[in-house]
Scaffold this active site. Structure first.
Site, PDB file in Angstrom:
ATOM      1  N   LYS A   1       0.832  -1.205   0.000  1.00  0.00           N
ATOM      2  CA  LYS A   1       0.000   0.000   0.000  1.00  0.00           C
ATOM      3  C   LYS A   1       0.869   1.259   0.000  1.00  0.00           C
ATOM      4  O   LYS A   1       2.089   1.191   0.175  1.00  0.00           O
ATOM      5  CB  LYS A   1      -0.919  -0.051   1.225  1.00  0.00           C
ATOM      6  CG  LYS A   1      -1.884  -1.244   1.219  1.00  0.00           C
ATOM      7  CD  LYS A   1      -2.693  -1.267   2.498  1.00  0.00           C
ATOM      8  CE  LYS A   1      -3.637  -2.458   2.541  1.00  0.00           C
ATOM      9  NZ  LYS A   1      -4.439  -2.472   3.769  1.00  0.00           N
TER      10      LYS A   1
ATOM     11  N   TYR B   1     -12.166  -3.245  -3.067  1.00  0.00           N
ATOM     12  CA  TYR B   1     -12.671  -3.329  -1.693  1.00  0.00           C
ATOM     13  C   TYR B   1     -14.199  -3.427  -1.631  1.00  0.00           C
ATOM     14  O   TYR B   1     -14.802  -3.055  -0.619  1.00  0.00           O
ATOM     15  CB  TYR B   1     -12.184  -2.128  -0.881  1.00  0.00           C
ATOM     16  CG  TYR B   1     -10.748  -2.254  -0.397  1.00  0.00           C
ATOM     17  CD1 TYR B   1     -10.305  -3.398   0.261  1.00  0.00           C
ATOM     18  CD2 TYR B   1      -9.830  -1.211  -0.575  1.00  0.00           C
ATOM     19  CE1 TYR B   1      -8.996  -3.514   0.714  1.00  0.00           C
ATOM     20  CE2 TYR B   1      -8.520  -1.321  -0.110  1.00  0.00           C
ATOM     21  CZ  TYR B   1      -8.114  -2.474   0.533  1.00  0.00           C
ATOM     22  OH  TYR B   1      -6.824  -2.594   0.993  1.00  0.00           O
TER      23      TYR B   1
ATOM     24  N   PHE C   1     -15.110   1.922   8.160  1.00  0.00           N
ATOM     25  CA  PHE C   1     -13.772   2.315   7.704  1.00  0.00           C
ATOM     26  C   PHE C   1     -13.644   2.355   6.174  1.00  0.00           C
ATOM     27  O   PHE C   1     -12.559   2.633   5.655  1.00  0.00           O
ATOM     28  CB  PHE C   1     -12.716   1.368   8.284  1.00  0.00           C
ATOM     29  CG  PHE C   1     -12.932  -0.101   7.968  1.00  0.00           C
ATOM     30  CD1 PHE C   1     -12.482  -0.645   6.778  1.00  0.00           C
ATOM     31  CD2 PHE C   1     -13.586  -0.928   8.872  1.00  0.00           C
ATOM     32  CE1 PHE C   1     -12.669  -1.986   6.482  1.00  0.00           C
ATOM     33  CE2 PHE C   1     -13.779  -2.282   8.586  1.00  0.00           C
ATOM     34  CZ  PHE C   1     -13.317  -2.808   7.392  1.00  0.00           C
TER      35      PHE C   1
ATOM     36  N   ARG D   1       3.754  -6.935   9.203  1.00  0.00           N
ATOM     37  CA  ARG D   1       2.980  -5.906   9.909  1.00  0.00           C
ATOM     38  C   ARG D   1       3.516  -5.682  11.323  1.00  0.00           C
ATOM     39  O   ARG D   1       3.558  -4.545  11.798  1.00  0.00           O
ATOM     40  CB  ARG D   1       1.491  -6.266   9.913  1.00  0.00           C
ATOM     41  CG  ARG D   1       0.841  -5.993   8.566  1.00  0.00           C
ATOM     42  CD  ARG D   1      -0.566  -6.525   8.510  1.00  0.00           C
ATOM     43  NE  ARG D   1      -1.280  -6.086   7.314  1.00  0.00           N
ATOM     44  CZ  ARG D   1      -2.340  -6.716   6.830  1.00  0.00           C
ATOM     45  NH1 ARG D   1      -2.814  -7.790   7.426  1.00  0.00           N
ATOM     46  NH2 ARG D   1      -2.939  -6.263   5.743  1.00  0.00           N
TER      47      ARG D   1
ATOM     48  N   ASN E   1      -1.429  -0.324   7.669  1.00  0.00           N
ATOM     49  CA  ASN E   1      -0.933  -1.692   7.843  1.00  0.00           C
ATOM     50  C   ASN E   1      -0.147  -2.216   6.644  1.00  0.00           C
ATOM     51  O   ASN E   1       0.040  -3.413   6.476  1.00  0.00           O
ATOM     52  CB  ASN E   1      -2.055  -2.645   8.268  1.00  0.00           C
ATOM     53  CG  ASN E   1      -3.110  -2.831   7.201  1.00  0.00           C
ATOM     54  OD1 ASN E   1      -3.036  -2.224   6.130  1.00  0.00           O
ATOM     55  ND2 ASN E   1      -4.093  -3.676   7.471  1.00  0.00           N
TER      56      ASN E   1
ATOM     57  N   HIS F   1      -1.593  -5.524   1.578  1.00  0.00           N
ATOM     58  CA  HIS F   1      -2.808  -6.330   1.453  1.00  0.00           C
ATOM     59  C   HIS F   1      -2.424  -7.690   0.881  1.00  0.00           C
ATOM     60  O   HIS F   1      -1.570  -7.767  -0.004  1.00  0.00           O
ATOM     61  CB  HIS F   1      -3.809  -5.644   0.517  1.00  0.00           C
ATOM     62  CG  HIS F   1      -4.917  -6.552   0.085  1.00  0.00           C
ATOM     63  ND1 HIS F   1      -6.044  -6.754   0.852  1.00  0.00           N
ATOM     64  CD2 HIS F   1      -5.056  -7.352  -1.000  1.00  0.00           C
ATOM     65  CE1 HIS F   1      -6.837  -7.624   0.245  1.00  0.00           C
ATOM     66  NE2 HIS F   1      -6.259  -7.998  -0.884  1.00  0.00           N
TER      67      HIS F   1
ATOM     68  N   GLU G   1      -8.979 -11.285  -7.208  1.00  0.00           N
ATOM     69  CA  GLU G   1      -8.080 -10.130  -7.153  1.00  0.00           C
ATOM     70  C   GLU G   1      -7.016 -10.183  -8.247  1.00  0.00           C
ATOM     71  O   GLU G   1      -6.689  -9.159  -8.846  1.00  0.00           O
ATOM     72  CB  GLU G   1      -7.460 -10.042  -5.748  1.00  0.00           C
ATOM     73  CG  GLU G   1      -8.533  -9.687  -4.702  1.00  0.00           C
ATOM     74  CD  GLU G   1      -8.025  -9.622  -3.270  1.00  0.00           C
ATOM     75  OE1 GLU G   1      -8.734  -9.058  -2.426  1.00  0.00           O
ATOM     76  OE2 GLU G   1      -6.928 -10.157  -2.979  1.00  0.00           O
TER      77      GLU G   1
END
Ligand code: CMP
Length: 152
Positions: free
Chosen positions: A9, A49, A57, A102, A112, A115, A126
């Site tokens: 990310k 997502y 969130f 993490r 974090n 993914h 994905e």
């Protein structure tokens, strides 16, 4: 062998952790099959997502993943989904085991770092969302029998 999807990310990219993270998967003997450095659009983030739409969130998550470049990858190996999730660690860094990515590099869920697909079904979805078939390289890594070989 199984393939899984991983995305570093924007915080992982900005903090210069791409190399460290790739190294950890390579150290486990996993096989890199695809990689792409890109900026994610809001529309694309919403597709990725989609299962989180409506959660408290969700909007923050879409803002986070679109806030800078990401590094998307496909990794292959025996039980790659589980192996990658184990190396990545729990979603909440405070609950992640020592030695996981993490745990070792992050402090809170909103940052974090990475993914990883949570099941084989999710991984297929994905990988198909993020990569075209001709961007995925399935190859024989000469060290793989020393990682995934059997003794029979
Ligand atoms: P990721 O593996 O990208 O999958 C969904 C993401 O939603 C997750 O990592 C976190 O970044 C985020 N997430 C999951 N649960 C929460 C939560 N309770 N609060 C905030 N963010 C969350």
């Amino acid at each position: 062998m199984e393939k899984t999807f991983v995305c570093i990310k924007p915080d992982g990219v900005q903090r210069g952790l791409i190399g460290e993270i790739i190294q950890r998967f390579e150290n486990r003997g996993l096989i890199l099959c695809a990689a792409k450095f890109m900026i994610v659009s809001k529309e694309f983030a919403e597709r990725h997502y989609a299962e989180h739409i409506g959660k408290p969130f969700y909007n923050g998550l879409v803002n986070y993943i679109t806030s800078g470049p990401v590094f998307a990858m496909v990794w292959e190996g025996e039980e790659a989904v589980k192996a990658v999730r184990q190396t990545v660690g729990a979603t909440k860094p405070i609950e992640s085991a020592p030695g996981t990515i993490r745990h070792d590099f992050s402090a809170k869920t909103d940052r974090n770092l990475i993914h990883a697909s949570d099941s084989v079904t999710t991984a297929e979805r994905e990988i198909n969302l993020w990569f075209e078939p001709d961007e995925i390289v399935t190859w024989d890594k000469i060290s793989s029998p020393w990682v995934f070989g059997n003794n029979s």
